[in-house]
Write a protein that holds these residues in place. Structure first.
Motif, PDB file in Angstrom:
ATOM      1  N   GLU A  50      49.109  34.173-117.066  1.00  0.00           N
ATOM      2  CA  GLU A  50      48.643  34.281-115.560  1.00  0.00           C
ATOM      3  C   GLU A  50      49.486  36.309-115.889  1.00  0.00           C
ATOM      4  O   GLU A  50      49.375  37.091-115.065  1.00  0.00           O
ATOM      5  CB  GLU A  50      50.621  34.182-115.411  1.00  0.00           C
ATOM      6  CG  GLU A  50      50.610  32.767-114.771  1.00  0.00           C
ATOM      7  CD  GLU A  50      51.826  32.223-114.515  1.00  0.00           C
ATOM      8  OE1 GLU A  50      52.024  30.811-114.143  1.00  0.00           O
ATOM      9  OE2 GLU A  50      52.807  32.721-115.632  1.00  0.00           O
ATOM     10  N   ASP A  51      49.526  36.409-117.088  1.00  0.00           N
ATOM     11  CA  ASP A  51      49.244  37.902-117.311  1.00  0.00           C
ATOM     12  C   ASP A  51      48.316  38.067-117.332  1.00  0.00           C
ATOM     13  O   ASP A  51      48.310  40.092-116.256  1.00  0.00           O
ATOM     14  CB  ASP A  51      50.341  37.969-119.056  1.00  0.00           C
ATOM     15  CG  ASP A  51      50.150  39.612-119.303  1.00  0.00           C
ATOM     16  OD1 ASP A  51      50.521  40.448-118.605  1.00  0.00           O
ATOM     17  OD2 ASP A  51      49.276  39.883-120.469  1.00  0.00           O
ATOM     18  N   GLU A  52      47.295  38.093-117.606  1.00  0.00           N
ATOM     19  CA  GLU A  52      45.801  38.443-116.958  1.00  0.00           C
ATOM     20  C   GLU A  52      45.880  39.120-115.567  1.00  0.00           C
ATOM     21  O   GLU A  52      45.039  39.945-115.386  1.00  0.00           O
ATOM     22  CB  GLU A  52      44.386  37.875-117.935  1.00  0.00           C
ATOM     23  CG  GLU A  52      43.349  38.176-117.367  1.00  0.00           C
ATOM     24  CD  GLU A  52      42.246  37.285-117.366  1.00  0.00           C
ATOM     25  OE1 GLU A  52      41.922  37.136-116.765  1.00  0.00           O
ATOM     26  OE2 GLU A  52      43.161  35.809-118.100  1.00  0.00           O
ATOM     27  N   LEU A  53      45.676  37.529-114.738  1.00  0.00           N
ATOM     28  CA  LEU A  53      45.699  37.594-113.477  1.00  0.00           C
ATOM     29  C   LEU A  53      46.587  38.714-112.727  1.00  0.00           C
ATOM     30  O   LEU A  53      46.161  39.315-111.601  1.00  0.00           O
ATOM     31  CB  LEU A  53      45.562  35.807-112.649  1.00  0.00           C
ATOM     32  CG  LEU A  53      44.566  35.517-113.650  1.00  0.00           C
ATOM     33  CD1 LEU A  53      44.786  33.887-112.834  1.00  0.00           C
ATOM     34  CD2 LEU A  53      43.440  36.241-113.027  1.00  0.00           C
ATOM     35  N   GLN A  54      47.513  38.680-113.037  1.00  0.00           N
ATOM     36  CA  GLN A  54      48.787  39.795-111.857  1.00  0.00           C
ATOM     37  C   GLN A  54      48.417  40.881-113.443  1.00  0.00           C
ATOM     38  O   GLN A  54      48.595  41.672-112.186  1.00  0.00           O
ATOM     39  CB  GLN A  54      50.194  39.667-113.110  1.00  0.00           C
ATOM     40  CG  GLN A  54      51.062  39.903-111.962  1.00  0.00           C
ATOM     41  CD  GLN A  54      51.504  39.256-110.898  1.00  0.00           C
ATOM     42  OE1 GLN A  54      50.703  39.417-110.025  1.00  0.00           O
ATOM     43  NE2 GLN A  54      52.917  37.839-110.683  1.00  0.00           N
ATOM     44  N   THR A  55      47.799  41.318-113.753  1.00  0.00           N
ATOM     45  CA  THR A  55      47.560  42.080-113.917  1.00  0.00           C
ATOM     46  C   THR A  55      46.224  43.338-113.235  1.00  0.00           C
ATOM     47  O   THR A  55      46.744  44.296-112.654  1.00  0.00           O
ATOM     48  CB  THR A  55      46.653  42.721-115.341  1.00  0.00           C
ATOM     49  OG1 THR A  55      48.167  42.451-116.594  1.00  0.00           O
ATOM     50  CG2 THR A  55      46.269  44.057-116.347  1.00  0.00           C
ATOM     51  N   ARG A  56      45.400  41.827-112.784  1.00  0.00           N
ATOM     52  CA  ARG A  56      44.776  42.494-112.523  1.00  0.00           C
ATOM     53  C   ARG A  56      44.845  42.734-110.598  1.00  0.00           C
ATOM     54  O   ARG A  56      44.212  43.692-110.173  1.00  0.00           O
ATOM     55  CB  ARG A  56      43.621  41.057-111.809  1.00  0.00           C
ATOM     56  CG  ARG A  56      42.480  41.245-111.235  1.00  0.00           C
ATOM     57  CD  ARG A  56      41.408  40.519-110.633  1.00  0.00           C
ATOM     58  NE  ARG A  56      40.940  39.854-112.425  1.00  0.00           N
ATOM     59  CZ  ARG A  56      40.388  38.336-112.637  1.00  0.00           C
ATOM     60  NH1 ARG A  56      40.477  37.756-111.327  1.00  0.00           N
ATOM     61  NH2 ARG A  56      40.939  37.674-113.628  1.00  0.00           N
ATOM     62  N   ALA A  57      45.609  41.667-110.080  1.00  0.00           N
ATOM     63  CA  ALA A  57      46.416  41.575-108.505  1.00  0.00           C
ATOM     64  C   ALA A  57      47.308  43.181-108.452  1.00  0.00           C
ATOM     65  O   ALA A  57      47.168  43.396-107.574  1.00  0.00           O
ATOM     66  CB  ALA A  57      47.447  40.337-108.690  1.00  0.00           C
ATOM     67  N   GLY A 109      45.613  26.648-115.136  1.00  0.00           N
ATOM     68  CA  GLY A 109      46.724  25.891-115.572  1.00  0.00           C
ATOM     69  C   GLY A 109      46.655  24.198-115.552  1.00  0.00           C
ATOM     70  O   GLY A 109      47.598  23.653-116.596  1.00  0.00           O
ATOM     71  N   LEU A 110      46.159  23.370-115.177  1.00  0.00           N
ATOM     72  CA  LEU A 110      45.416  21.603-114.866  1.00  0.00           C
ATOM     73  C   LEU A 110      44.373  21.393-116.421  1.00  0.00           C
ATOM     74  O   LEU A 110      45.448  20.357-116.523  1.00  0.00           O
ATOM     75  CB  LEU A 110      44.991  21.196-114.250  1.00  0.00           C
ATOM     76  CG  LEU A 110      45.278  21.536-112.828  1.00  0.00           C
ATOM     77  CD1 LEU A 110      44.055  21.786-111.570  1.00  0.00           C
ATOM     78  CD2 LEU A 110      46.170  20.811-112.798  1.00  0.00           C
ATOM     79  N   THR A 111      44.342  22.755-116.941  1.00  0.00           N
ATOM     80  CA  THR A 111      43.695  22.099-118.006  1.00  0.00           C
ATOM     81  C   THR A 111      44.051  22.204-119.742  1.00  0.00           C
ATOM     82  O   THR A 111      42.910  23.082-120.757  1.00  0.00           O
ATOM     83  CB  THR A 111      41.964  22.113-118.179  1.00  0.00           C
ATOM     84  OG1 THR A 111      41.401  23.779-117.313  1.00  0.00           O
ATOM     85  CG2 THR A 111      41.660  21.269-116.806  1.00  0.00           C
ATOM     86  N   LEU A 122      45.725  33.441-107.507  1.00  0.00           N
ATOM     87  CA  LEU A 122      45.878  32.029-106.967  1.00  0.00           C
ATOM     88  C   LEU A 122      44.488  30.966-107.374  1.00  0.00           C
ATOM     89  O   LEU A 122      45.347  30.677-108.260  1.00  0.00           O
ATOM     90  CB  LEU A 122      46.787  32.026-106.139  1.00  0.00           C
ATOM     91  CG  LEU A 122      47.652  32.888-105.746  1.00  0.00           C
ATOM     92  CD1 LEU A 122      48.529  33.197-104.310  1.00  0.00           C
ATOM     93  CD2 LEU A 122      49.137  31.994-106.791  1.00  0.00           C
ATOM     94  N   LYS A 123      44.376  31.086-107.265  1.00  0.00           N
ATOM     95  CA  LYS A 123      42.798  29.710-107.477  1.00  0.00           C
ATOM     96  C   LYS A 123      42.129  29.617-108.975  1.00  0.00           C
ATOM     97  O   LYS A 123      42.690  28.278-109.143  1.00  0.00           O
ATOM     98  CB  LYS A 123      41.850  29.864-106.127  1.00  0.00           C
ATOM     99  CG  LYS A 123      41.873  29.972-104.688  1.00  0.00           C
ATOM    100  CD  LYS A 123      40.515  30.526-103.605  1.00  0.00           C
ATOM    101  CE  LYS A 123      39.607  28.913-104.171  1.00  0.00           C
ATOM    102  NZ  LYS A 123      38.288  28.966-103.621  1.00  0.00           N
ATOM    103  N   GLU A 124      42.159  30.914-109.139  1.00  0.00           N
ATOM    104  CA  GLU A 124      42.048  30.652-110.369  1.00  0.00           C
ATOM    105  C   GLU A 124      43.015  29.945-111.538  1.00  0.00           C
ATOM    106  O   GLU A 124      43.119  29.533-112.811  1.00  0.00           O
ATOM    107  CB  GLU A 124      41.453  32.098-111.538  1.00  0.00           C
ATOM    108  CG  GLU A 124      41.091  32.103-112.684  1.00  0.00           C
ATOM    109  CD  GLU A 124      40.229  33.215-112.809  1.00  0.00           C
ATOM    110  OE1 GLU A 124      40.144  33.812-113.949  1.00  0.00           O
ATOM    111  OE2 GLU A 124      40.606  33.952-112.343  1.00  0.00           O
ATOM    112  N   SER A 125      44.380  30.904-111.469  1.00  0.00           N
ATOM    113  CA  SER A 125      45.331  30.694-112.322  1.00  0.00           C
ATOM    114  C   SER A 125      45.930  28.910-112.005  1.00  0.00           C
ATOM    115  O   SER A 125      46.443  27.908-113.273  1.00  0.00           O
ATOM    116  CB  SER A 125      46.670  31.500-112.169  1.00  0.00           C
ATOM    117  OG  SER A 125      47.360  30.871-110.586  1.00  0.00           O
TER     118      SER A 125
END
Length: 267
Positions: free
Chosen positions: A236-243, A224-226, A217-220
């Motif tokens: 989000e796809d990458e991080l959701q796969t990790r989570a 997303g801000l930049t 969540l912190k990373e996303s």
């Protein structure tokens, strides 16, 4: 002499306490080095699942640079051409902010009093700010003919917007706890007498939570801000796969099906 920064780990929570209450927790060289090392230790320790940044005393969270020490170092630099003063941004402030903002775990700041200059910057580098109703914030930099440091040129506009950030930087003033809450600087306001207990309760709850998901969540949010929407969706796809591959996700789903409270392991 007492340690300028206290460091304690219990129940997966690292508590880092600025400990110069007699100087309103101003940052001398010893305090800056100790804070940098403590924040890095908490960020790098897999046994630490959340961080609580706080300060001793009732008057101040941190008023930024210790100007009494600073003026002596400045005079020495002018005399021999050294770089004792301004090198502190590179050697201390930048590593502290990077470790706080980049830690793969939640960071809570318990702001017990005045947060000025770098103290304000460190609070903004945390993920969640619990603020005493007697606290106050001040950018301070222009008041001593300096520009922004401690990440505040990046964090403050993202919290209050670039126009308001520019105003607060060009015309430093005391921002009350209520105004800080209205601006989004404070995530939660509590009575001063309840601050430490509430902050610890919140930080412990995060320490017992799904650490991998929190890190994602912190990373996303930072990403997303930049980046563009398309890039954010890919992230989000990458991080959701990790989570989704985490042990905690399996625990959460099983607990939901069994109508139980999940007991996360942070992995």
């Amino acid at each position: 002499m007492a340690d300028t920064v206290l460091y304690e780990v219990s129940d997966g929570l690292a508590t880092i306490t600025l400990n110069r209450p007699e100087a309103m927790n101003a940052l001398n060289v010893a305090a800056k080095a100790a804070l940098r090392d403590a924040v890095r230790a908490a960020a790098d320790d897999d046994g630490v699942r959340a961080v609580l940044l706080t300060a001793a005393g009732d008057r101040a969270f941190c008023v930024g640079q210790d100007l009494k020490e600073h003026i002596g170092l400045l005079a020495a630099d002018h005399e021999d051409g050294g770089e004792r003063t301004m090198s502190t941004v590179r050697e201390h402030y930048n590593p502290i902010v990077k470790a706080l903002a980049g830690a793969a775990k939640p960071v809570v700041a318990a702001v017990n009093g005045v947060a000025a200059g770098a103290g304000f910057g460190f609070a903004l580098a945390a993920d969640y700010r619990i603020v005493a109703d007697t606290a106050a914030f001040n950018t301070s930099f222009a008041g001593v003919a300096l520009t922004a440091d401690s990440g505040i040129s990046w964090t403050l506009p993202r919290v209050v917007g670039p126009g308001r950030a520019t105003d607060l930087l060009l015309f430093p003033r005391s921002i009350t706890a209520q105004e800080a809450y209205d601006l989004g600087i404070a995530n939660r306001l509590v009575p001063a007498a309840e601050l430490r207990a509430e902050a610890r309760k919140t930080a412990l709850a995060l320490a017992a939570g799904p650490t991998v998901a929190y890190a994602a969540l912190k990373e996303s949010v930072a990403y997303g801000l930049t980046h563009s929407l398309e890039e954010a969706l890919e992230k989000e796809d990458e991080l959701q796969t990790r989570a989704g591959a985490s042990e905690d996700h399996t625990i959460a789903v099983q607990a939901f099906v069994n109508k139980e409270k999940p007991k996360y392991r942070g992995r």
